[in-house]
Design an enzyme around this catalytic site. Structure first.
Site, mmCIF file in Angstrom:
data_model
loop_
_atom_site.group_PDB
_atom_site.id
_atom_site.type_symbol
_atom_site.label_atom_id
_atom_site.label_comp_id
_atom_site.label_asym_id
_atom_site.label_seq_id
_atom_site.Cartn_x
_atom_site.Cartn_y
_atom_site.Cartn_z
ATOM 1 N N ARG A 1 0.290 14.705 13.155
ATOM 2 C CA ARG A 1 0.868 14.488 11.837
ATOM 3 C C ARG A 1 0.838 15.751 10.966
ATOM 4 N NH1 ARG A 1 -1.056 8.527 9.975
ATOM 5 N NH2 ARG A 1 0.787 8.630 8.684
ATOM 6 N N CYS B 1 -5.373 12.945 13.104
ATOM 7 C CA CYS B 1 -5.927 11.598 12.955
ATOM 8 C C CYS B 1 -5.614 10.812 14.201
ATOM 9 C CB CYS B 1 -5.409 10.910 11.710
ATOM 10 S SG CYS B 1 -3.718 10.387 11.869
ATOM 11 N N ASP C 1 4.779 0.770 12.027
ATOM 12 C CA ASP C 1 3.595 0.067 11.508
ATOM 13 C C ASP C 1 3.528 -1.394 11.944
ATOM 14 O OD1 ASP C 1 2.777 2.362 10.308
ATOM 15 O OD2 ASP C 1 3.254 1.778 8.255
ATOM 16 N N LYS D 1 0.838 -1.207 0.000
ATOM 17 C CA LYS D 1 0.000 0.000 0.000
ATOM 18 C C LYS D 1 0.875 1.261 0.000
ATOM 19 C CE LYS D 1 -1.745 1.642 4.005
ATOM 20 N NZ LYS D 1 -1.409 3.071 4.191
ATOM 21 N N ASN D 2 1.843 1.282 0.916
ATOM 22 C CA ASN D 2 2.625 2.506 1.072
ATOM 23 C C ASN D 2 3.584 2.760 -0.088
ATOM 24 O OD1 ASN D 2 1.298 2.970 3.417
ATOM 25 N ND2 ASN D 2 3.035 2.546 4.786
ATOM 26 N N ARG E 1 -8.521 -0.459 4.780
ATOM 27 C CA ARG E 1 -7.664 0.557 4.165
ATOM 28 C C ARG E 1 -6.315 -0.050 3.789
ATOM 29 N NH1 ARG E 1 -6.221 4.856 7.825
ATOM 30 N NH2 ARG E 1 -4.846 5.136 6.069
HETATM 31 C C1 UD1 Z 1 4.336 6.958 6.294
HETATM 32 C C2 UD1 Z 1 3.497 5.723 6.128
HETATM 33 C C3 UD1 Z 1 2.975 5.245 7.476
HETATM 34 C C4 UD1 Z 1 4.136 5.062 8.446
HETATM 35 C C5 UD1 Z 1 4.999 6.319 8.516
HETATM 36 C C6 UD1 Z 1 6.252 6.135 9.347
HETATM 37 C C7 UD1 Z 1 2.525 5.995 3.930
HETATM 38 C C8 UD1 Z 1 1.322 6.261 3.114
HETATM 39 N N1 UD1 Z 1 2.380 6.046 5.260
HETATM 40 O O1 UD1 Z 1 3.489 7.979 6.825
HETATM 41 O O2 UD1 Z 1 2.289 4.016 7.291
HETATM 42 O O3 UD1 Z 1 3.617 4.805 9.743
HETATM 43 O O4 UD1 Z 1 5.422 6.696 7.185
HETATM 44 O O5 UD1 Z 1 7.000 5.065 8.881
HETATM 45 O O6 UD1 Z 1 3.584 5.720 3.407
HETATM 46 N N2 UD1 Z 1 6.153 14.878 10.444
HETATM 47 C C9 UD1 Z 1 6.239 16.232 10.741
HETATM 48 N N3 UD1 Z 1 6.076 17.121 9.721
HETATM 49 C C10 UD1 Z 1 5.846 16.731 8.438
HETATM 50 C C11 UD1 Z 1 5.778 15.350 8.147
HETATM 51 C C12 UD1 Z 1 5.935 14.449 9.182
HETATM 52 O O7 UD1 Z 1 6.452 16.608 11.891
HETATM 53 O O8 UD1 Z 1 5.719 17.603 7.561
HETATM 54 C C13 UD1 Z 1 6.327 13.886 11.543
HETATM 55 C C14 UD1 Z 1 5.102 13.008 11.769
HETATM 56 O O9 UD1 Z 1 4.144 13.641 12.585
HETATM 57 C C15 UD1 Z 1 5.733 11.799 12.424
HETATM 58 C C16 UD1 Z 1 7.104 11.709 11.717
HETATM 59 O O10 UD1 Z 1 7.326 12.978 11.138
HETATM 60 O O11 UD1 Z 1 5.930 12.041 13.780
HETATM 61 C C17 UD1 Z 1 7.181 10.668 10.622
HETATM 62 O O12 UD1 Z 1 6.083 10.836 9.750
HETATM 63 P P1 UD1 Z 1 6.163 10.468 8.193
HETATM 64 O O13 UD1 Z 1 7.376 9.645 7.953
HETATM 65 O O14 UD1 Z 1 5.998 11.715 7.404
HETATM 66 O O15 UD1 Z 1 4.872 9.580 8.025
HETATM 67 P P2 UD1 Z 1 3.936 9.508 6.773
HETATM 68 O O16 UD1 Z 1 4.718 9.744 5.535
HETATM 69 O O17 UD1 Z 1 2.712 10.322 7.025
#
Ligand code: UD1
Length: 436
Positions: free
Chosen positions: A139, A134, A322, A40-41, A415
């Site tokens: 996030r 969420c 995850d 999925k990711n 999902r």
């Molecule tokens: C992706 C995965 C999710 C997984 C996560 C961490 C997908 C669709 N989802 O989510 O399943 O759990 O990686 O491996 O691929 N953050 C900020 N600012 C930002 C972006 C992120 O502070 O602009 C923080 C987030 O709140 C979190 C951390 O960075 O604490 C990591 O998040 P991130 O790696 O961005 O997760 P996703 O890409 O949303």
């Protein structure tokens, strides 16, 4: 716009009704083979990358999941022509005529924010609803926005939408404050069409990043260093259509491996990529499982008694957040005490209260440390799924809990898991979906 994803669920892809439930009964050890679906990711950003190209891109091994349905609907909404036939998806974004990702689609799935970079890069403008909070934390998307700003985009936030525009993005050196999978993907896609060289430092190193870079390079992008903390992208003026296979889902694979281990079973997980799961495999071994690792399969033989293990989630190649909930489900029945540190998301222990209702002994310290004292028995109960991986942890617990476990809010599960109940039934579990 033309989308032919209405029949998405006909060829066996499951459509969830929010009121569906999954009923799991205590059973014996799981046995047999189970095949992992496409990731999925990995699929979400790869499907979005088609926005960068005029022409028809084709992707195979695309999983039949609600999140995939949501992203394809969004691409269709933007004006792309989307067709799906089984696990093959073709997208022609020659015709995109809209740059707005509306609230109703984005609120269903945060990954919709991934269209921001590609739209600005190709169309010069994008308007995307801000993803709300969420279940697993706030996030934010500040890293995505700061990166685009550094590349010369003008960003404004109004009425719940982020608007970004740039005549042509310019290469920049972006140093991420924290490692973010989504921000790395968004900016890597944006940089492919920017003028000059972009360097992403402290970039995420997940296999999904490499998979996306491979697809972008097949489209003609110039990317070096994907899979390391420093990625260099030299912008080109145009990309061309490509074909690609989606990599196996390492989290789905890991979930079946935990199911095998915690039931004391003997299961071969096929069509997976063991190299992407080293941290998970190591912890399974520490918990007492015997592993036979093949080229694209892993046989897991569960121990008589699970041993306690300590876990600290971390960006790849660390232990994946995850997989945290599924391991916690397994460790509730371990011999001894396990300590779990969640370092990625601040509110990712919501499953704890449901596991406790099934008889687990878990204490929480602060927001990020859980102490799991293994117990001999769990007892089946009606439970509520709060997010995707939490749902999986409740189903896993149901496999070993005395009596019957009813998991409500199954839509979270749909999902991210393709036919999980059918796949588990194939391994001997007593599990069914009850339609309301
Ligand atoms: C992706 C995965 C999710 C997984 C996560 C961490 C997908 C669709 N989802 O989510 O399943 O759990 O990686 O491996 O691929 N953050 C900020 N600012 C930002 C972006 C992120 O502070 O602009 C923080 C987030 O709140 C979190 C951390 O960075 O604490 C990591 O998040 P991130 O790696 O961005 O997760 P996703 O890409 O949303």
């Amino acid at each position: 716009m033309a989308t032919d994803i209405g029949n998405f669920f006909k060829s066996g892809h499951q459509k969830s009704n929010p009121m569906d439930k999954i009923v799991v009964k205590e059973g014996g050890p799981l046995h047999g083979h189970v095949r992992v679906s496409g990731s999925k990711n990995a699929a979400l950003p790869v499907l979005v990358s088609s926005l960068l190209v005029g022409g028809k891109t084709t992707f195979r091994n695309v999983p039949g999941l609600m999140d995939i349905h949501s992203i394809l609907s969004l691409l269709g909404e933007l004006g792309a022509t989307v067709h799906r036939n089984g696990d093959i998806v073709t997208i022609d974004a020659t015709t995109i005529d809209c740059v707005e990702a509306p609230y109703d689609l984005v609120r269903k799935m945060r990954a919709s924010i991934l269209v921001l970079g590609p739209l600005v890069a190709r169309m010069g403008r994008a308007k995307v609803s801000m993803p709300g909070g969420c279940a697993i934390g706030d996030r934010p998307i500040d890293l995505h926005l700061k990166g685009l700003e550094a590349m010369g985009a003008t960003i404004s936030l109004e009425h719940g939408y982020v608007e970004a525009s740039a005549h042509r993005l310019k290469g920049a050196h972006i140093i991420f404050d924290i490692v973010s999978v989504g921000a790395t993907e968004n900016l890597m896609m944006a940089a492919t069409l920017a003028e000059g060289v972009t360097t992403l430092s402290n970039a995420a190193q997940e296999p999904e990043i490499i998979a996306l870079a491979d697809v972008l390079c097949a489209m003609g992008a110039q990317i070096k260093g994907a899979g390391t903390p420093e990625i260099t992208i030299t912008g080109v003026t145009e990309l061309s259509p490509a074909e690609a296979d989606i990599i196996p889902d390492r989290i789905e694979a890991g979930t079946f491996m935990v199911a095998a281990a915690m039931t004391g079973g003997d299961v071969v997980v096929d069509a997976c990529e063991p190299k992407h799961m080293e941290a998970t495999l190591k912890k399974l071994e520490e918990a007492g499982a015997t592993l036979e690792v093949g080229i694209d399969s892993v046989r897991v033989i569960g121990p008589k008694t699970i041993k306690s293990v300590d876990i600290r989630t971390a960006p790849y190649p660390g232990f994946p957040t995850d997989m945290q909930a599924q391991f916690m489900a397994m460790l509730t029945r371990a011999d001894g005490t396990s300590v779990i540190h969640e370092t990625i998301f601040e509110n990712r222990f919501i499953h704890v209260s449901e596991l406790k209702r099934m008889g687990a002994e878990i204490g929480i310290k602060g927001k990020d440390v859980a102490t799991v004292n293994g117990v001999k028995h769990l007892s089946g109960a009606p439970v509520m799924a709060s997010d995707l991986r939490a749902s999986a942890s409740l189903i896993l617990s149901g496999l070993v809990a005395e009596g019957e476990t009813i998991v409500n809010r199954v839509y979270h599960l749909d999902r991210g898991y393709e036919h999980i109940e059918t796949k588990l039934r194939g391994l001997g579990a007593t599990i069914k979906r009850v339609k309301e």
